[in-house]
Write a protein that holds these residues in place. Sequence first.
Motif, PDB file in Angstrom:
ATOM      1  N   ASP A  18       0.622  -1.280   0.170  1.00 55.68           N
ATOM      2  CA  ASP A  18       0.080  -0.326  -0.062  1.00 55.68           C
ATOM      3  C   ASP A  18       0.962   1.080   0.020  1.00 55.68           C
ATOM      4  OD1 ASP A  18      -1.712   2.100   0.400  1.00 55.68           O
ATOM      5  OD2 ASP A  18      -2.747   1.038   2.018  1.00 55.68           O
ATOM      6  N   ALA A  19       1.309   1.748  -1.081  1.00 54.34           N
ATOM      7  CA  ALA A  19       2.244   2.888  -1.498  1.00 54.34           C
ATOM      8  C   ALA A  19       1.623   3.932  -0.732  1.00 54.34           C
ATOM      9  CB  ALA A  19       2.497   2.983  -2.847  1.00 54.34           C
ATOM     10  N   GLU A  20       0.552   4.136  -0.876  1.00 57.14           N
ATOM     11  CA  GLU A  20      -0.050   5.649  -0.444  1.00 57.14           C
ATOM     12  C   GLU A  20      -0.027   5.463   1.262  1.00 57.14           C
ATOM     13  OE1 GLU A  20      -3.955   6.624  -1.725  1.00 57.14           O
ATOM     14  OE2 GLU A  20      -3.324   6.478  -4.062  1.00 57.14           O
ATOM     15  N   GLN A  21      -0.314   4.559   1.785  1.00 58.63           N
ATOM     16  CA  GLN A  21      -0.399   4.445   3.349  1.00 58.63           C
ATOM     17  C   GLN A  21       1.279   4.372   3.709  1.00 58.63           C
ATOM     18  OE1 GLN A  21      -2.732   4.727   5.206  1.00 58.63           O
ATOM     19  NE2 GLN A  21      -2.047   4.346   7.047  1.00 58.63           N
ATOM     20  N   ILE A  22       2.227   3.754   3.025  1.00 59.25           N
ATOM     21  CA  ILE A  22       3.458   3.920   3.341  1.00 59.25           C
ATOM     22  C   ILE A  22       4.039   5.185   3.246  1.00 59.25           C
ATOM     23  CG2 ILE A  22       5.895   3.201   3.056  1.00 59.25           C
ATOM     24  CD1 ILE A  22       4.364   0.442   2.179  1.00 59.25           C
ATOM     25  N   ALA A  23       3.526   5.927   2.139  1.00 64.41           N
ATOM     26  CA  ALA A  23       3.776   7.384   2.052  1.00 64.41           C
ATOM     27  C   ALA A  23       3.750   8.303   3.083  1.00 64.41           C
ATOM     28  CB  ALA A  23       3.671   8.076   0.682  1.00 64.41           C
ATOM     29  N   HIS A  24       2.350   8.142   3.627  1.00 61.95           N
ATOM     30  CA  HIS A  24       1.807   8.990   4.752  1.00 61.95           C
ATOM     31  C   HIS A  24       2.612   8.532   5.871  1.00 61.95           C
ATOM     32  CE1 HIS A  24      -1.611  10.718   3.153  1.00 61.95           C
ATOM     33  NE2 HIS A  24      -2.343   9.642   2.814  1.00 61.95           N
ATOM     34  N   MET A  25       3.023   7.368   6.216  1.00 62.93           N
ATOM     35  CA  MET A  25       3.851   7.057   7.389  1.00 62.93           C
ATOM     36  C   MET A  25       5.195   7.675   7.374  1.00 62.93           C
ATOM     37  SD  MET A  25       2.421   3.136   7.559  1.00 62.93           S
ATOM     38  CE  MET A  25       3.573   2.572   8.874  1.00 62.93           C
ATOM     39  N   LEU A  26       5.904   7.313   6.210  1.00 62.67           N
ATOM     40  CA  LEU A  26       7.310   7.984   6.152  1.00 62.67           C
ATOM     41  C   LEU A  26       7.311   9.537   6.268  1.00 62.67           C
ATOM     42  CD1 LEU A  26       8.604   6.000   3.023  1.00 62.67           C
ATOM     43  CD2 LEU A  26       9.248   5.994   5.375  1.00 62.67           C
ATOM     44  N   LEU A  27       6.310  10.302   5.723  1.00 63.74           N
ATOM     45  CA  LEU A  27       6.228  11.855   5.871  1.00 63.74           C
ATOM     46  C   LEU A  27       5.858  12.307   7.230  1.00 63.74           C
ATOM     47  CD1 LEU A  27       4.605  12.620   2.149  1.00 63.74           C
ATOM     48  CD2 LEU A  27       6.914  13.133   3.275  1.00 63.74           C
ATOM     49  N   GLY A  28       4.964  11.445   7.978  1.00 61.68           N
ATOM     50  CA  GLY A  28       4.514  11.667   9.069  1.00 61.68           C
ATOM     51  C   GLY A  28       5.545  11.597  10.337  1.00 61.68           C
ATOM     52  N   VAL A  29       6.656  10.916   9.890  1.00 59.46           N
ATOM     53  CA  VAL A  29       7.803  10.727  10.848  1.00 59.46           C
ATOM     54  C   VAL A  29       8.371  12.377  11.043  1.00 59.46           C
ATOM     55  CG1 VAL A  29      10.287  10.183  11.062  1.00 59.46           C
ATOM     56  CG2 VAL A  29       8.408   8.598  10.364  1.00 59.46           C
ATOM     57  N   LEU A  30       8.089  13.236  10.184  1.00 59.99           N
ATOM     58  CA  LEU A  30       8.628  14.570  10.328  1.00 59.99           C
ATOM     59  C   LEU A  30       8.087  15.300  11.559  1.00 59.99           C
ATOM     60  CD1 LEU A  30       9.136  15.445   6.477  1.00 59.99           C
ATOM     61  CD2 LEU A  30      10.875  14.963   8.245  1.00 59.99           C
ATOM     62  N   HIS A  31       6.757  14.716  11.924  1.00 63.93           N
ATOM     63  CA  HIS A  31       5.792  15.747  12.708  1.00 63.93           C
ATOM     64  C   HIS A  31       5.906  15.009  14.322  1.00 63.93           C
ATOM     65  CE1 HIS A  31       4.450  18.036   9.292  1.00 63.93           C
ATOM     66  NE2 HIS A  31       4.499  16.959   8.849  1.00 63.93           N
ATOM     67  N   MET A  32       6.571  14.049  14.353  1.00 64.83           N
ATOM     68  CA  MET A  32       7.066  13.079  15.449  1.00 64.83           C
ATOM     69  C   MET A  32       7.848  14.072  16.553  1.00 64.83           C
ATOM     70  SD  MET A  32       7.232   9.387  14.401  1.00 64.83           S
ATOM     71  CE  MET A  32       7.637   8.771  16.113  1.00 64.83           C
ATOM     72  N   GLU A  33       7.235  14.304  17.821  1.00 62.23           N
ATOM     73  CA  GLU A  33       8.039  15.372  18.626  1.00 62.23           C
ATOM     74  C   GLU A  33       9.629  14.987  18.804  1.00 62.23           C
ATOM     75  OE1 GLU A  33       9.515  18.401  20.278  1.00 62.23           O
ATOM     76  OE2 GLU A  33       7.690  18.385  19.305  1.00 62.23           O
ATOM     77  N   PRO A  34      10.103  13.511  19.243  1.00 66.06           N
ATOM     78  CA  PRO A  34      11.493  13.485  19.052  1.00 66.06           C
ATOM     79  C   PRO A  34      12.249  13.868  17.901  1.00 66.06           C
ATOM     80  CG  PRO A  34      10.056  11.739  20.003  1.00 66.06           C
ATOM     81  CD  PRO A  34       8.949  12.622  19.421  1.00 66.06           C
ATOM     82  N   ILE A  35      11.589  13.672  16.873  1.00 70.49           N
ATOM     83  CA  ILE A  35      12.269  13.788  15.342  1.00 70.49           C
ATOM     84  C   ILE A  35      12.052  15.392  15.220  1.00 70.49           C
ATOM     85  CG2 ILE A  35      12.378  13.593  12.957  1.00 70.49           C
ATOM     86  CD1 ILE A  35      12.829  10.987  14.526  1.00 70.49           C
ATOM     87  N   ALA A  36      11.002  15.867  15.326  1.00 70.10           N
ATOM     88  CA  ALA A  36      11.094  17.492  15.171  1.00 70.10           C
ATOM     89  C   ALA A  36      11.740  18.273  16.164  1.00 70.10           C
ATOM     90  CB  ALA A  36       9.402  17.732  15.346  1.00 70.10           C
ATOM     91  N   SER A  37      12.150  17.653  17.303  1.00 71.37           N
ATOM     92  CA  SER A  37      13.181  18.246  18.244  1.00 71.37           C
ATOM     93  C   SER A  37      14.434  18.319  17.600  1.00 71.37           C
ATOM     94  CB  SER A  37      12.914  17.648  19.368  1.00 71.37           C
ATOM     95  OG  SER A  37      13.915  18.315  20.553  1.00 71.37           O
ATOM     96  N   GLU A  38      14.924  17.195  17.162  1.00 72.08           N
ATOM     97  CA  GLU A  38      16.112  16.843  16.655  1.00 72.08           C
ATOM     98  C   GLU A  38      16.247  18.009  15.393  1.00 72.08           C
ATOM     99  OE1 GLU A  38      17.367  13.042  15.303  1.00 72.08           O
ATOM    100  OE2 GLU A  38      17.292  12.334  17.501  1.00 72.08           O
ATOM    101  N   LEU A  39      15.258  18.160  14.525  1.00 69.66           N
ATOM    102  CA  LEU A  39      15.412  19.006  13.291  1.00 69.66           C
ATOM    103  C   LEU A  39      15.402  20.333  13.722  1.00 69.66           C
ATOM    104  CD1 LEU A  39      12.697  17.041  11.085  1.00 69.66           C
ATOM    105  CD2 LEU A  39      15.505  17.012  10.713  1.00 69.66           C
ATOM    106  N   ARG A  40      14.556  20.860  14.734  1.00 69.10           N
ATOM    107  CA  ARG A  40      14.941  22.141  15.197  1.00 69.10           C
ATOM    108  C   ARG A  40      16.171  22.542  15.781  1.00 69.10           C
ATOM    109  NH1 ARG A  40       9.675  21.105  17.224  1.00 69.10           N
ATOM    110  NH2 ARG A  40      10.492  20.686  19.350  1.00 69.10           N
ATOM    111  N   ALA A  41      16.940  21.442  16.202  1.00 74.60           N
ATOM    112  CA  ALA A  41      18.225  21.520  16.706  1.00 74.60           C
ATOM    113  C   ALA A  41      19.277  21.644  15.364  1.00 74.60           C
ATOM    114  CB  ALA A  41      18.724  20.633  17.662  1.00 74.60           C
TER     115      ALA A  41
END
Length: 195
Positions: A152-175
């Motif tokens: 399910d390429a559409e669902q996997i794409a949402h999952m991969l892009l959604g990682v950017l909005h997870m707080e631990p990841i977003a915190s690293e990116l802000r740093a």
Amino acid sequence: MERRERADAVRNRQAILRAAEELLRLHPPEQVSVERVAVAAGVGKTTVFHRFGSRTSLMRELMQERAHEMELAVTAGPPPLGPGADPAERLVAFFAAVAELAARNGNLLAAHEHAMLTRRSAAEQPREANPTYLFWHRHVSGLIAQVRPDVDAEQIAHMLLGVLHMEPIASELRAGEHKRLAASYADMIRGLLKG
């Protein structure tokens, strides 16, 4: 008279976007209000609301301006980000570019997330309706589907892009940390596309 109004509108739009960008560089996202942007841009608060509709829309438009250059690279630039490379390598290059873009614009992403969470109107479009997100999702799901038509390429794409909005990841990116995320994306993508 009409031409002058259009020129004024263009100038106001650019002044508002520049002011928002500068305020985000200097202050935490929750401190960047429409009122502060209007003052910094030298326009009235109603001008900001008339042009952008809401704080969420202002942040979305600023994000789109920043993402536009990457979209050009994806559609017409050289490989591996642009056409002509293996789909797996294009995905790896794309997520590396997204991670770098997010790290360079951490406060903007945080401001957009804050605006989405505190939006006053349910009529405002969700993140998934954002033209940049839609473009990214089509690109990612299309590349996945080329290699793995069995998933399910559409669902996997949402999952991969959604990682950017997870707080631990977003915190690293802000740093400013993007290389670790890019390497993790590369591992995930290569594992997924092996089949």
